[in-house]
Design an enzyme around this catalytic site. Structure first.
Site, short mmCIF file in Angstrom:
data_model
loop_
_atom_site.label_atom_id
_atom_site.label_comp_id
_atom_site.label_asym_id
_atom_site.label_seq_id
_atom_site.Cartn_x
_atom_site.Cartn_y
_atom_site.Cartn_z
N GLY A 152 66.22 81.75 25.68
CA GLY A 152 66.65 82.30 24.40
C GLY A 152 66.03 81.51 23.27
O GLY A 152 65.63 80.36 23.45
N CYS A 183 68.69 72.80 25.05
CA CYS A 183 68.30 73.51 23.83
C CYS A 183 66.90 73.04 23.43
O CYS A 183 66.62 71.84 23.44
CB CYS A 183 69.30 73.19 22.72
SG CYS A 183 68.92 73.99 21.14
#
Length: 190
Positions: free
Chosen positions: A45, A99
Site C-alpha cells: 500500500g 511502513c
C-alpha cells in the site's frame, strides 16, 4: 515514474491530506506512478502523503498475500480516492506491520478485523464496500496516512522511547532502504 518516499520527521506526514477535486489533472498518471512506486519499494500500500503529496488518495495491491485463508485477496488491487471509513468492527487483532515511511521499523499493531469504507475509484465512481482480515488492515494503515497518523502512534510511550534513536536516524537519512527517500524538510534524495 517512481517517486522517492517521504520518511519520518517530515511534517507533511502529520497533516490531514486534502480532498481531490473531480477535475484533478493527471489523476490516472498519479495513480499509475503511485502503483509503480509501491511495487518498486516492495510495499502492499502507498498513500499520497508518503510521496510528498497532501492528497486524499491511496493505492493497495495485496494480491501477493492471497492464500487459502484469504483467497479474496487474489486480484485485490485498487485506488481509493477521497475515502471515508464508515465503520470499524470486529475483534481487534495484532499483526506485525511495517511502513515505507518508517524503514527498518516493524511493530505489532492492534486493529479491528473489519472495515466499511466509502471511496471513489480511478473513474471517480463511488463505492461502499466492506473488507476483513489483511485487506482491512492495509486499508486502515493507508487511511491513517491521510489523517496524519503513523503506526508508531499506536505504540505505548515506553515503546516509543525505545524507538527514539531509530526514529531520529530515519529523519536524518541514516537508514538502509532499497528505494529512494526524501529527507524531512529537504528536497535531497538519499
Amino acid at each position: 515514474m517512481i517517486y522517492p518516499v517521504t520518511v519520518y520527521g517530515d511534517p507533511l506526514l502529520r497533516k490531514v491530506a486534502q480532498p481531490i477535486d473531480n477535475d484533478f489533472e493527471g489523476l490516472k498518471e498519479l495513480i499509475d506512478n503511485m502503483f509503480e512506486t509501491m511495487y518498486h519499494s516492495e510495499g502492499v500500500g502507498l498513500a499520497a502523503p508518503q510521496i510528498g503529496k497532501s492528497l486524499r488518495i491511496f493505492v493497495v495491491d495485496a494480491s501477493s498475500a492471497a492464500d487459502e485463508d484469504e483467497p479474496e485477496l487474489d486480484g485485490f488491487k485498487k485506488a481509493f480516492i477521497n475515502p471515508e471509513i464508515l465503520e470499524r468492527t470486529g475483534d481487534h487483532w495484532v499483526m506485525n506491520e511495517g511502513c515505507l515511511s518508517l524503514p527498518e521499523i516493524r511493530e505489532d499493531i492492534s486493529r479491528p478485523e473489519h472495515v466499511k469504507i466509502k471511496y471513489l475509484d480511478e473513474n471517480l465512481e463511488e463505492h461502499i464496500e466492506e473488507y476483513g482480515g489483511f485487506a482491512a488492515r492495509v486499508i486502515q494503515h493507508e487511511y491513517d496516512h491521510l489523517d496524519g497518523v503513523l503506526l508508531i502512534d499506536y505504540l505505548s510511550p515506553l515503546r516509543k522511547r525505545i524507538l527514539k534513536s531509530k526514529l531520529n536516524a530515519i529523519s536524518k537519512g541514516k537508514v538502509n532502504t532499497s528505494y529512494r527517500i526524501v529527507l524531512p524538510g529537504k528536497s535531497k534524495l538519499v
